[in-house]
Design an enzyme around this catalytic site. Structure first.
Site, PDB file in Angstrom:
ATOM      1  N   GLU A 332       0.864  -1.356   0.056  1.00 23.33           N
ATOM      2  CA  GLU A 332      -0.110   0.086  -0.007  1.00 23.33           C
ATOM      3  C   GLU A 332       0.856   1.321  -0.048  1.00 23.33           C
ATOM      4  OE1 GLU A 332      -3.789  -1.522   2.339  1.00 23.33           O
ATOM      5  OE2 GLU A 332      -2.077  -0.971   3.628  1.00 23.33           O
TER       6      GLU A 332
HETATM    7  C1  TNX Z   1      -4.338  -4.005   4.804  1.00 25.22           C
HETATM    8  S1  TNX Z   1      -2.895  -6.260   3.870  1.00 25.22           S
HETATM    9  C2  TNX Z   1      -3.057  -3.729   5.354  1.00 25.22           C
HETATM   10  C3  TNX Z   1      -2.791  -3.350   6.573  1.00 25.22           C
HETATM   11  C4  TNX Z   1      -4.078  -3.269   7.730  1.00 25.22           C
HETATM   12  C5  TNX Z   1      -5.076  -4.376   6.936  1.00 25.22           C
HETATM   13  C6  TNX Z   1      -6.340  -4.428   7.939  1.00 25.22           C
HETATM   14  C7  TNX Z   1      -1.793  -5.357   4.286  1.00 25.22           C
HETATM   15  C8  TNX Z   1      -0.392  -5.707   3.396  1.00 25.22           C
HETATM   16  N1  TNX Z   1      -1.953  -3.993   4.542  1.00 25.22           N
HETATM   17  O1  TNX Z   1      -2.128  -2.283   6.620  1.00 25.22           O
HETATM   18  O2  TNX Z   1      -3.797  -3.318   8.809  1.00 25.22           O
HETATM   19  O3  TNX Z   1      -5.389  -4.208   5.813  1.00 25.22           O
HETATM   20  O4  TNX Z   1      -6.896  -5.571   7.435  1.00 25.22           O
END
Ligand code: TNX
Length: 520
Positions: A332
């Site tokens: 992300e």
């Molecule tokens: C996505 S999955 C994220 C996390 C959040 C999570 C909550 C991923 C690699 N990153 O930063 O905590 O969703 O479900």
């Protein structure tokens, strides 16, 4: 002669009656099936005439190199049995023997478990294998073996026969996010003890995110002094000193679990950016963050200081991490351009290698063509990602954590008091009913490193919460990682899962009583 025959048939009739009486007792859990275990063993050959019953004179036999596992086993069995169960180097009579030595078929994590009327023998090539066998033995005993006080009326029967067992995948992980909410070393240790019983052998600790930096870095002390001082919701946060972290690593090792530390980057870095102004492109430190948004922060890709900083962080973290993997996040990174992301990972991956480690990263890392030793962790929900498939084709092993199956931070249903639901609601059957070998298009069985159940902590603050989201789902992920696909069957799994309920009650685990399971 006649008299003898009739005595024999009388005896036979008595036996029948006895067996009939034994039936309800076994339903109460005094005697179990050899396969009534999670994860289900590869192969089990029951011998109903060879049950073994622990008694006050039973000893644990282990020589020096198996001593640690033997002491652990004794520690498990003594509180509820009230027996002495001394660990001895040789002994006869009633024994549980841990035998480290060449064992066919079971590889470096498996074991053989043989039970006859005189005792139980667990054999393995490694202490990891012995430890796995001990977890099976534990589940073959009645649920009340997990009680913390002496159970006077229990019959400690282990069903007779032989088990040959070994894992489908070498990597069976759990992840705990200690950044969104901080968990103390004792809280993490409790979770370690709980996951170890399902043969989980990796614990990935998400040590840094926007809301908190949780590991002491001696050359950059403000990371913890400032960056560790809060958490989601504005609480006090916290962090591990390097000594506390080393102690956690050692504790996990005593449960045959390797810690994989994660410093997420270049996004998810607000806590670090807030601690050191020079890490920001504009030289201005943002305030600490206690919300739950993602994707707004980024290290400054163009500044040399960024890589000096990361060299220090990775050097210090590698020095206190005996496992070969460091997780560098990479998910992300919405505040980093794709070109900058390439540049950034192109500089950081060699730092990981320089300190003798392999990298793990969320699946976005597959897009930078990382070395084949890098393990992308698939977390998407739609079963396809071209970059992940391409990395697999180049030789990277993929770790499977599809969010709509393996994310144990997701709500079970709309009424779940804890958890998120961006990946959907994940009921117990959802988390069990999938196959890592077909979960991602273009990634087949031999390209899979294993499975991992991530537990993000936006909505959870203590062990009670951890347990509610992890149990029962973690048990299903553990079984997917260990047991052969040929054994995969929801209907028989849910029956074995029902038998875990009384164990979790005895252990004090606050599990979710899913309506999909007929709990005992
Ligand atoms: C996505 S999955 C994220 C996390 C959040 C999570 C909550 C991923 C690699 N990153 O930063 O905590 O969703 O479900």
């Amino acid at each position: 002669m006649r008299r003898r025959v009739s005595l024999a048939s009388l005896f036979g009739a008595a036996l029948l009656v006895l067996t009939a009486f034994a039936q309800p007792a076994s339903a109460e859990g005094t005697s179990k099936q050899l396969t009534d275990v999670i994860p289900i063993p590869v192969d089990a050959k029951p011998n109903p005439r060879a049950d073994f019953r622990l008694d006050p004179a039973t000893v644990i036999v282990a020589d020096r190199n198996a001593r640690q596992v033997a002491d652990y086993l004794g520690g498990l069995l003594r509180p509820s049995t009230g027996y002495r169960l001394p660990v001895v180097s040789r002994g006869g009579g009633s024994t549980i023997e841990l035998d480290l030595g060449p064992t066919a078929k079971v590889g470096d994590q498996g074991y053989r478990l043989d039970t006859d009327r005189h005792g139980v023998t667990i054999r393995a090539n490694t202490t990891d294998g012995l430890f796995a066998g001990v977890q099976t033995l534990r589940q073959l005993l009645p649920a009340s073996i997990e009680a913390k006080s002496v159970q006077r009326h229990a019959r400690w029967v282990v069903p007779g026969g032989s088990i040959t067992d070994y894992p489908r995948f070498g990597y069976r992980g759990a992840m705990l996010d200690v950044a969104r909410h901080f968990f103390t070393p004792d809280q993490v240790k409790l979770y370690i003890d709980q996951i170890a019983q399902y043969k989980i052998n990796r614990l990935h600790l998400h040590l840094a995110d926007d809301q908190g930096w949780r590991i002491q870095i001696k050359s950059w002390p403000n990371l913890t002094a400032h960056g560790g001082s809060t958490e989601v919701g504005g609480g006090a946060g916290g962090y591990y000193t390097q000594d506390q972290y080393k102690d956690l690593v050692a504790y996990a090792a005593s449960r045959h679990i390797t810690i994989i530390p994660e410093i997420d980057m270049p996004g998810h870095t607000n806590a670090a950016l807030s601690s050191y102004a020079e890490l920001n492109c504009d030289g201005v430190a943002p305030p600490l963050y206690t919300g739950t948004d993602v994707g707004f922060s980024s290290f400054c890709v163009d500044k040399d200081i960024t890589y000096k900083f990361l060299d220090d962080v990775i050097r210090e973290l590698a020095a206190i991490t005996p496992g070969k993997y460091l997780h560098i996040g990479g998910d992300e990174a919405h505040a980093t351009t794709p070109a900058d992301y390439q540049t950034f990972m192109g500089k950081v991956l060699p730092i990981v290698a320089k300190y003798g480690k392999f990298a793990e990263g969320w699946n976005e890392i597959a897009s930078v063509n990382p070395p084949v030793t890098t393990v992308p962790q698939f977390w998407d929900t739609d079963g396809q990602d071209a970059a992940t498939a391409a990395a697999a084709a180049r030789g990277n092993k993929i770790l499977m954590s599809p969010a709509n199956k393996a994310y144990i931070d997701q709500q079970y249903n709309p009424d779940s008091p804890l958890g998120l639901h961006w990946a959907g609601y994940v009921e117990v059957q959802d988390s069990y009913d999938w196959d890592p070998a077909t979960a991602v298009q273009g990634v087949s069985e031999n390209q899979v490193a294993g499975v991992e159940a991530p537990l993000w902590s936006e909505t959870i603050t203590d062990n009670h919460d951890i347990e509610y989201l992890a149990f029962p789902r973690l048990a299903g992920i553990a079984e997917i990682g260990w047991s052969p696909q040929s054994t995969h069957d929801w209907n028989t799994y849910r029956e074995r899962l029902a038998d875990q309920g009384p164990r979790w009650d005895a252990e004090g685990i606050n599990f979710y009583r899913s309506p999909q399971v007929d709990w005992k």
